[in-house]
Motif scaffolding. Structure first.
Motif, PDB file in Angstrom:
ATOM      1  N   MET A   1       0.837  -1.207   0.000  1.00  0.00           N
ATOM      2  CA  MET A   1       0.000   0.000   0.000  1.00  0.00           C
ATOM      3  C   MET A   1       0.873   1.260   0.000  1.00  0.00           C
ATOM      4  O   MET A   1       1.840   1.325   0.759  1.00  0.00           O
ATOM      5  CB  MET A   1      -0.889  -0.017   1.254  1.00  0.00           C
ATOM      6  CG  MET A   1      -1.960   1.024   1.214  1.00  0.00           C
ATOM      7  SD  MET A   1      -2.914   1.056   2.750  1.00  0.00           S
ATOM      8  CE  MET A   1      -1.807   1.912   3.845  1.00  0.00           C
ATOM      9  N   GLU A   2       0.512   2.195  -0.868  1.00  0.00           N
ATOM     10  CA  GLU A   2       1.315   3.420  -0.886  1.00  0.00           C
ATOM     11  C   GLU A   2       0.821   4.376   0.194  1.00  0.00           C
ATOM     12  O   GLU A   2      -0.371   4.651   0.290  1.00  0.00           O
ATOM     13  CB  GLU A   2       1.195   4.084  -2.255  1.00  0.00           C
ATOM     14  CG  GLU A   2       2.381   5.000  -2.526  1.00  0.00           C
ATOM     15  CD  GLU A   2       2.136   5.878  -3.736  1.00  0.00           C
ATOM     16  OE1 GLU A   2       2.516   7.053  -3.672  1.00  0.00           O
ATOM     17  OE2 GLU A   2       1.531   5.370  -4.710  1.00  0.00           O
ATOM     18  N   THR A   3       1.748   4.848   1.044  1.00  0.00           N
ATOM     19  CA  THR A   3       1.341   5.744   2.133  1.00  0.00           C
ATOM     20  C   THR A   3       1.011   7.122   1.569  1.00  0.00           C
ATOM     21  O   THR A   3       1.774   7.672   0.775  1.00  0.00           O
ATOM     22  CB  THR A   3       2.488   5.878   3.159  1.00  0.00           C
ATOM     23  OG1 THR A   3       2.955   4.572   3.441  1.00  0.00           O
ATOM     24  CG2 THR A   3       2.023   6.553   4.420  1.00  0.00           C
ATOM     25  N   GLN A   4      -0.127   7.628   1.969  1.00  0.00           N
ATOM     26  CA  GLN A   4      -0.554   8.950   1.472  1.00  0.00           C
ATOM     27  C   GLN A   4      -0.197  10.023   2.504  1.00  0.00           C
ATOM     28  O   GLN A   4      -0.776  10.046   3.584  1.00  0.00           O
ATOM     29  CB  GLN A   4      -2.080   8.954   1.245  1.00  0.00           C
ATOM     30  CG  GLN A   4      -2.560   7.983   0.199  1.00  0.00           C
ATOM     31  CD  GLN A   4      -2.134   8.401  -1.212  1.00  0.00           C
ATOM     32  OE1 GLN A   4      -2.234   9.575  -1.567  1.00  0.00           O
ATOM     33  NE2 GLN A   4      -1.641   7.449  -1.985  1.00  0.00           N
ATOM     34  N   PHE A   5       0.743  10.886   2.141  1.00  0.00           N
ATOM     35  CA  PHE A   5       1.088  11.979   3.051  1.00  0.00           C
ATOM     36  C   PHE A   5       0.319  13.234   2.679  1.00  0.00           C
ATOM     37  O   PHE A   5      -0.228  13.337   1.579  1.00  0.00           O
ATOM     38  CB  PHE A   5       2.598  12.241   3.010  1.00  0.00           C
ATOM     39  CG  PHE A   5       3.406  11.084   3.525  1.00  0.00           C
ATOM     40  CD1 PHE A   5       3.422  10.784   4.884  1.00  0.00           C
ATOM     41  CD2 PHE A   5       4.127  10.273   2.661  1.00  0.00           C
ATOM     42  CE1 PHE A   5       4.155   9.706   5.365  1.00  0.00           C
ATOM     43  CE2 PHE A   5       4.860   9.193   3.133  1.00  0.00           C
ATOM     44  CZ  PHE A   5       4.876   8.912   4.489  1.00  0.00           C
ATOM     45  N   SER A   6       0.321  14.209   3.585  1.00  0.00           N
ATOM     46  CA  SER A   6      -0.426  15.441   3.303  1.00  0.00           C
ATOM     47  C   SER A   6       0.287  16.242   2.207  1.00  0.00           C
ATOM     48  O   SER A   6       1.506  16.119   2.022  1.00  0.00           O
ATOM     49  CB  SER A   6      -0.520  16.307   4.565  1.00  0.00           C
ATOM     50  OG  SER A   6       0.727  16.916   4.822  1.00  0.00           O
ATOM     51  N   SER A   7      -0.479  17.093   1.519  1.00  0.00           N
ATOM     52  CA  SER A   7       0.126  17.905   0.463  1.00  0.00           C
ATOM     53  C   SER A   7       1.120  18.898   1.077  1.00  0.00           C
ATOM     54  O   SER A   7       2.063  19.328   0.431  1.00  0.00           O
ATOM     55  CB  SER A   7      -0.963  18.642  -0.320  1.00  0.00           C
ATOM     56  OG  SER A   7      -1.640  19.513   0.558  1.00  0.00           O
TER      57      SER A   7
END
Ligand code: PMP
Length: 391
Positions: A1-7
């Motif tokens: 799973m690709e970790t989604q960081f904040s923009s």
């Protein structure tokens, strides 16, 4: 799973020096990189005694939660100091922060929306650039001359929509330069009439070497600014104690923001610092530190001019940094890589610019031991010669 960081963190820069040092760090490294106080300027014994007294007298209180605004006796001490600098201040104008770095973060959260603009002069403190980038703001870079930012440039930044102006008017990090008295008065007037906030970051003014001292810009603006102070450079950075001085309506808007960040600054640190300030002679402590830093500054300047004349520097009247410019174009980030292999570190100029700046370097002279400075410069010369031999 690709970790989604904040923009927000997408474009956040990392500290080049930390990255490089993590590869090459050794005990033998001579670091001109950080802005650390010298060992001789850290009041270990006096702080130990202060801590002992605090724990004997009020250990339970010191280990409890405190108020977000900060420990009142410390706020009062700071207010008295600022009054003595011609800035009418009461404790309600003071918010104690986790170093002035946290103050920058707080200011970003209070004032900046993504896409907003902040006016700065270049080069500017890398921690401020990092903090404003975290708020997704962009920088309006104003031109300066020897007296400081040009009045027309400050006007331009205001017209362009700067949300606030960030300045370190006295012995700035990294340039070591100060804004002249005349220019302080001119630009204060422009900023005051515009109504946009001025952030005056002032961690170094008590570390000026000459007898000269500047009026804080806040005193020109009748206290209508956000002034940041810190005990990191004059007492100890590990305490993590800084402060914001601002009009009460701004402090009261900041309090819930800080609450959401960390509830409050370490109470035990604040009480021990206040105990230290109440029993020790801070002026004597600072003048001893300055005497040592001045000797270190003079030694490094003479070493550099004898062994590395290609690096042009100003003579800073205080603070802890030299700002150097290479006589011919050099990529200082690449040079840093070779320098760390030789066992010496500095900060490349690009850390203090949103773009470019690689032809400059920042050298800290307060942290290295005096007797290691010549060897540090020799290592820098070796790195410089290797850099040129690789071209
Ligand atoms: N502002 C400036 C101009 C600085 O140089 C520094 C530290 N290098 C800071 C703020 C932050 O200092 P601290 O958080 O330790 O008070």
């Amino acid at each position: 799973m690709e970790t989604q960081f904040s923009s927000r963190i997408k474009n956040l820069r990392r500290s080049v020096v930390r990255d490089i040092l993590s590869f090459h760090s050794s005990n033998d490294m001579i670091s001109f990189a950080g802005g650390l106080p010298g060992k001789e300027a850290l009041p270990v014994e006096a702080m130990r005694k202060a801590a002992d007294r605090v724990f004997e007298r009020e250990g339970i209180r010191a280990l409890q939660y405190g108020t977000t605004e900060g420990y009142n006796p410390l706020r009062e001490w700071i207010a008295d100091y600022l009054c003595s600098e011609g800035i009418p201040t009461g404790p309600d104008n003071i918010l104690i922060t986790g170093g002035s770095q946290q103050a920058l973060d707080l200011i970003g959260r209070l004032f900046l929306n993504p896409g907003d603009q902040v006016a700065v002069t270049l080069p500017t403190y890398n921690g401020a650039i990092q903090s404003f980038e975290l708020s997704e703001a962009s920088l309006i870079c104003t031109e300066s001359d020897n007296d400081g930012p040009l009045p027309n440039e400050i006007r331009r930044a205001i017209l362009q929509g700067a949300k606030f102006i960030y300045l370190t008017p006295t012995v700035a990090n990294p340039s070591g330069r100060s804004i002249s008295e005349k220019r302080r008065s001119e630009i204060s007037e422009i900023i005051r009439t515009s109504g946009i906030p001025l952030i005056e970051d002032d961690p170094y003014s008590l570390l000026m070497f000459s007898d000269h001292s500047f009026r804080k810009m806040t005193s020109y603006m009748d206290g209508e600014t956000i002034l940041l102070g810190s005990f990191s450079k004059i007492v100890a950075p590990a305490l993590r104690i800084g402060y914001i001085r601002a009009p009460e309506n701004i402090i009261s808007r900041m309090v819930p923001v800080k609450q959401a960040m960390d509830l409050h600054t370490s109470l035990v640190s604040q009480i021990i610092l206040f105990e230290y300030l109440s029993h020790e002679n801070l002026s004597k402590h600072i003048s001893d530190a300055k005497a040592s830093y001045r000797i270190k500054r003079d030694l490094i300047l003479s070493e550099l001019s004898a062994k590395l004349p290609q690096l042009k520097t100003d003579i800073p009247d205080g603070g802890v940094f030299l700002w150097g410019r290479w006589g011919s174009p050099i990529n200082s980030s690449e040079l840093l890589y070779l320098a760390t292999e030789e066992g010496v570190a500095f900060v490349p100029g690009s850390s203090f610019y949103p773009d470019g700046g690689d032809n400059f370097i920042r050298i800290n002279y307060s942290a290295p031991d005096l007797n290691r400075i010549p060897e540090g410069v020799d290592r820098l010369v070796k790195a410089y010669n290797r850099y040129h031999s690789l071209l």
